[in-house]
Design a protein around this motif. Structure first.
Motif, mmCIF file in Angstrom:
data_model
loop_
_atom_site.group_PDB
_atom_site.id
_atom_site.type_symbol
_atom_site.label_atom_id
_atom_site.label_comp_id
_atom_site.label_asym_id
_atom_site.label_seq_id
_atom_site.Cartn_x
_atom_site.Cartn_y
_atom_site.Cartn_z
ATOM 1 N N HIS A 1 0.860 -1.186 0.000
ATOM 2 C CA HIS A 1 0.000 0.000 0.000
ATOM 3 C C HIS A 1 0.897 1.236 0.000
ATOM 4 C CE1 HIS A 1 -2.860 3.064 1.415
ATOM 5 N NE2 HIS A 1 -3.754 2.314 0.796
ATOM 6 N N TYR B 1 0.956 3.719 1.787
ATOM 7 C CA TYR B 1 1.335 4.237 3.101
ATOM 8 C C TYR B 1 2.511 3.464 3.701
ATOM 9 C CZ TYR B 1 -3.335 6.503 3.169
ATOM 10 O OH TYR B 1 -4.460 7.239 2.883
ATOM 11 N N ASP C 1 -3.212 2.134 -4.055
ATOM 12 C CA ASP C 1 -4.190 2.323 -2.986
ATOM 13 C C ASP C 1 -5.029 1.055 -2.854
ATOM 14 O OD1 ASP C 1 -6.092 2.451 -5.007
ATOM 15 O OD2 ASP C 1 -6.799 4.460 -4.504
ATOM 16 N N SER C 2 -6.012 1.076 -1.989
ATOM 17 C CA SER C 2 -6.769 -0.151 -1.692
ATOM 18 C C SER C 2 -7.454 -0.726 -2.937
ATOM 19 C CB SER C 2 -7.828 0.136 -0.631
ATOM 20 O OG SER C 2 -7.225 0.668 0.503
ATOM 21 N N SER D 1 -12.107 4.150 -0.891
ATOM 22 C CA SER D 1 -12.297 5.607 -0.937
ATOM 23 C C SER D 1 -12.276 6.110 -2.379
ATOM 24 C CB SER D 1 -11.243 6.313 -0.079
ATOM 25 O OG SER D 1 -9.964 5.934 -0.482
ATOM 26 N N HIS E 1 -7.925 13.651 1.958
ATOM 27 C CA HIS E 1 -8.535 12.314 1.839
ATOM 28 C C HIS E 1 -9.922 12.341 2.505
ATOM 29 C CE1 HIS E 1 -9.049 7.987 2.240
ATOM 30 N NE2 HIS E 1 -8.018 7.817 1.422
ATOM 31 N N GLU F 1 -11.469 10.353 4.343
ATOM 32 C CA GLU F 1 -11.589 9.788 5.693
ATOM 33 C C GLU F 1 -11.456 10.904 6.741
ATOM 34 O OE1 GLU F 1 -8.653 6.722 6.254
ATOM 35 O OE2 GLU F 1 -9.536 5.401 4.765
ATOM 36 N N THR G 1 -6.178 8.117 -1.939
ATOM 37 C CA THR G 1 -4.721 8.180 -2.047
ATOM 38 C C THR G 1 -4.274 8.286 -3.507
ATOM 39 O OG1 THR G 1 -4.620 6.861 -0.049
ATOM 40 C CG2 THR G 1 -2.662 6.878 -1.417
HETATM 41 P P1 13P Z 1 -7.165 4.275 0.118
HETATM 42 O O1 13P Z 1 -6.062 3.333 -0.120
HETATM 43 O O2 13P Z 1 -8.443 3.794 -0.497
HETATM 44 O O3 13P Z 1 -6.879 5.693 -0.229
HETATM 45 O O4 13P Z 1 -7.489 4.235 1.701
HETATM 46 C C1 13P Z 1 -6.628 4.777 2.602
HETATM 47 C C2 13P Z 1 -6.468 3.964 3.803
HETATM 48 O O5 13P Z 1 -6.658 4.402 4.882
HETATM 49 C C3 13P Z 1 -6.014 2.613 3.659
HETATM 50 O O6 13P Z 1 -5.966 2.000 4.878
#
Ligand code: 13P
Ligand code: SF4
Length: 314
Positions: free
Chosen positions: A31, A33, A47-48, A136, A204, A206, A221
């Motif tokens: 991912h 992050y 991203d996810s 997201s 983002h 969230e 993301t």
């Molecule tokens: P995305 O990868 O969909 O942007 O989500 C962010 C996230 O918090 C993943 O855990």
């Protein structure tokens, strides 16, 4: 293109990972992050939604998932015949743990006509009780599709409320949140805009509503990364961007565009669970097959239906 020139890994570590990975027909997914070190050894970063698509399509025998628990579980649900490994079992998303199956079953009983849209940041068991999954990157599109029905949206209250605002859908929100994004405040925005005047704020979904209200762009993301890629040439000496998501995204973008002004919205935006994975743990995972992810068949079959519905609608 990513630049990994400044990465320092233990001598021979990358070679050992590559050799073992090739001999096992394994693929390493990360991912965005994940730390830059981990991204440098990955075959795919995304991203996810991008990673779910890759997991559904890969012809590798083994998937090493550098992310958090629900991502590895989703990969296993989408590719049940593959071995899915999570290098650190402590890499568990706190938001996913905020939604329990019994609570969702009870809520469904109270609203028998509602369609259940569940964010991918959830357990396999919760996905199995859902009609469709979203990430997201496609949440607004999926909510839009069902907006003429009553919707139960789990677990992220911020993403659910954002979707309701954009589509006008009647949504019953679960009270979950991502601590990394939920901690952004108008105070962070005030400080960042004061320190970096003229910069655009990218956030983002969230994040809380009062933060989204100040954003120039709201996106997942990958959508934030795409926005910077598409607008980088127009970002002049004076103005740049403030990135309102996990800190790795600002770091990655600054690395890719060293002459542009790219700032994190706040230094506190660090997902500690995402940072648990290291290249050393990836090597260990390949060597010892730890930790393999399993999803019980009855849960998998139902969760797969909800995940496939997402891929079909997005
Ligand atoms: P995305 O990868 O969909 O942007 O989500 C962010 C996230 O918090 C993943 O855990
Ligand atoms: Fe969970 Fe938030 Fe970390 Fe994503 S960034 S894994 S939603 S805690």
């Amino acid at each position: 293109m990513e630049n990994y020139d400044n990465i320092y890994l233990e001598p021979g570590l990358k070679e050992s990972i590559t050799k073992l990975k090739n001999s096992m027909n394994a693929v390493i997914m990360a991912h965005s992050y994940q730390t830059h070190d981990v991204q440098s050894i990955a075959d795919f970063t995304g991203d996810s939604l991008e990673l779910a698509r890759k997991a559904a399509d890969t012809d590798a025998d083994v998937i090493v998932f550098c992310g958090v628990d629900f991502m590895a579980e989703s990969a296993k649900i989408l590719s049940p015949s593959k071995t899915v490994l999570l290098p650190d079992t402590e890499a568990r998303c706190p938001m996913a743990a905020m939604c329990d199956v019994q609570g969702l079953v009870d809520l469904k009983k109270q609203h028998p006509d509602a369609v259940v849209i569940t964010y991918i940041n959830s357990s396999a068991a919760v996905k199995a009780e859902s009609d469709v999954i979203c990430t997201s990157a496609n949440a607004v599109k999926i909510v839009e599709h069902y907006k003429n029905r009553k919707i139960i949206f789990t677990p992220d209250k911020n993403l659910g409320s954002y979707c309701s605002e954009i589509t006008g859908a009647d949504i019953i929100l679960w009270n979950g949140y991502c601590y990394v994004h939920d901690e952004f405040s108008t105070g962070d925005i005030y400080i960042a805009k004061h320190q970096h005047p003229g910069c655009l704020l990218l956030v983002h979904p969230e994040s809380p509503r009062e933060v989204l209200e100040h954003a120039d762009f709201i996106g997942s993301t990958s959508q934030i990364i795409k926005f910077v890629e598409e607008n980088a040439s127009a970002m002049d000496e004076q103005a740049g961007v403030i990135i309102g998501t996990e800190i790795e995204i600002a770091n990655t973008l600054q690395n890719r565009f060293p002459h542009k002004k790219i700032y994190p919205l706040a230094e506190h935006a660090v997902c500690r669970q995402m940072k648990k994975t290291t290249p050393e743990k990836v090597l260990k995972s390949l060597q010892s097959g730890t930790t393999e992810i399993f999803v019980e068949k009855s849960v998998r079959d139902k969760a797969l239906g909800a995940l496939k519905k997402m891929l079909e609608l997005s």
